[in-house]
Design a protein around this motif. Sequence first.
Motif: not given
Lengths: 328, 491
Positions: B362, B364, B370, B373-374, B382, B408, B411-412, B415, B418
């Motif tokens: 996946y 992100c 994404r 994933v989250l 991850v 988290r 990633i945010e 993105p 990841y």
Amino acid sequence: MPDITAKPMLSRVADNLYWMSRYLERAEHTARVLAVGLMQTIDQNPRQAHPRWTRLLEAIGASSLADEEADASRITASLTFDAENPHSIVSCIASARANARQVREQISSEMWEQLNRVYLRVRASSAAQIWQGEPIEFYQRLKEGAHLFQGITDATMSHGEGWFFIQVGRYLERAGATAKLLDTHFQVYFAPEAEGIALLEFNDWVTLLKSCTAFEAYCKVYTADVQPPSVAEFLLLDSESPRSVRFAADRIERGLQAISRSTGSRWAGRAERLAGRLRASLDYGQVDEIMAEDMHAYLDAIRRQCGAIHAAIYQAYITYSVESAIVQ
Amino acid sequence: MLTERSAPEIDHPLFNSYTLDTAYDEMFTAEGRVRPPYMPLYRRLLELSAEDLHGRQRYADLTFLNQGITFTVYGDTEGTERIFPYDLLPRIITSSEWAVIEAGLKQRIMALNMFLDDIYHEGKILTDKVIPRELVYTCHHYRREMRGVDVPGKVYTSVVGTDLVRLPSGEFAVLEDNLRVPSGVSYMLTNRGVMKRAFPRLFAHTGVRPIDHYGQVLLTTLRSLAPVHRPDPTIVVLTPGVFNSAYFEHTFLARQMGVELVEGRDLLVHDSVVYMRTTAGLRQVDVIYRRIDDDFIDPLAFRPDSILGVAGLFNAYRAGNVVLANAIGTGVADDKAIYAYVPKIIQYYMGVEPILPNVETYLCEDDRQRAYVLDHLDKLVVKSVGESGGYGMLIGPHSTGEERERFRRLIEYEPRNYIAQPTLQLSRAPCFVDGAVEPRHVDLRPYILNSGDDQITIVPGGLTRVALRKGSLVVNSSQGGGSKDTWVLFE
């Protein structure tokens, strides 16, 4: 003529081999001096032992340890296991190993394994532990470990350029160390009695010879009649003892000749000339003349010449300037 | 006819603590019967006492320590040298399994080299929108300095170590392509040496293909890169130095090939020609097998604070006066987000389906992926796209709430950096742990040597890495993994 089949050697590799060898020789020398020092002082009271330790410490460049409270166990602990002390055996062996580690692909696996074993053994021991057992035995094993490394080196490594850098490193270190050891003893020998330094006894001269693993060899030449002039003659001028300064100078000169043959270096002349001069002065030296003049100055000059040879080797092979190498 | 079946071999007391689960077991079938290739090993194990095995294990460990076959653990003040934990029991791969792996890897390496050549020249695959242009250009390891640079023979990656895992179905899949400076091949070779001493007779009974010619093939591969007008090229291995974790391997390979091991300070560049400083003066260098990352290789072209590299090396490289293996900028093709596109890359350049599958991945960066994933951080693994060595990853099922929260936010925040993959049930192989034979998760890293023109050699074997901690899925040496010898059979 340069030998065109020989692969050139990296300057850094030559540097590492040279220092690997010097550091191991230094560690072995310290082990030897400590072992005979222990042997000699083990049955003496502190007042008798102290000046002897002071002398031995000066001979290995560790005078700073020679304070009033210095006793055998403190001195040996510091000079053997103290990693903070650059003169200690563990520091020297670690430096030898660090140098060897950078040239692992140049030396034989057997050499590396032996040096690594010696290192791991010293690292695994401690002062408390060797005093529990037999300290002299410990130093004996260390010397054997270093000798085994030399034997393995001679038996498994090609006797090419790298091997000669190892030889030159070992004998430069040895020549300097032996000269220093002689110097500390003969300074006392020549000192006026009024200065109150205990005069050297028969025993001290035997210790000096033993510190160079030369007592037995000495007896074969001069019998057990140990006289200072003979000791000086043997350790300085003997042509066959691998511990004499003259022998070392001869090996240094031959090593440098072999290196310049294999590299065809244009700047090698100076190092060879300096080594040849040192060797020749020892070849034709007379111990009575040396002792009649300023012996301290004479021994000091030998050490300075060793330093000059070292500098000339660096200039010729290791730290030469790029401009001089590119401009043909 | 004897139809009655004997008890499954796994019931033997030696295997008391050997349990089977959903992961593929390399040695036993689901019914607890020994797979045929493992039969000689199984029989030998029954003959040996635990004490015998302990003795052999101690002997092997001592061999590694005395030979100084160690790696350095980072983040430890003393730069501690440790031996790479070694498991006694070999991992066995049949010749038909190997044939698939070999064909799949060759195909993959050829396609990835075509991809690298394309993106550093015309970029057809980007124009055709098979891969989003931004994905390539935002890649941390993309080197714009390499645009338009012609690499000899179009060989970008001469040495590759691809990480494979075996799925519960028994099928091998690619987990990571390591196209920059893959390490570990020295362990593959030294493991075999130790194994031959520990289990000499077993080799004869099993029929194991030799791997000892790796050094020679590597040398041939590097020679093939040298300019034609340099018939007797000088080849060197460039190491960051004695403090690098893989230093042992660098010395090992230099010795195997009989070439010089150099550090940055041994080299210098004059008039765009690379020289090494020798006791006989300066000597020109033609091919550099570099074990230093792109970032550090030339302080003038890349990171100016690098003291490991050689100033001016990149210019000499661009001028064609020296060859680097691997080429600069190959990391773009093992970026973990690009990884997701490798099946498409193979289809695009070769017009065929990939032989070895990818693991589901996946991205992100994609909003929908994404979000998924989250929502499933506790189930997924991850990974940071540019990292290797097991650094910078989150293993969902084994993570704490705090770690998941940290990822988290990461990633945010970034993105593109990841990707996530399902937590894989890596296959398990028997290991000798604390006096018993127990299963542990393993992967496989074969080493691929590429001379271009379809000349790709894979020495039959590889590094099988083991997650020695019970239940652990992380096999990296920096994270407590070990290794074992890998046997590819003749038949």
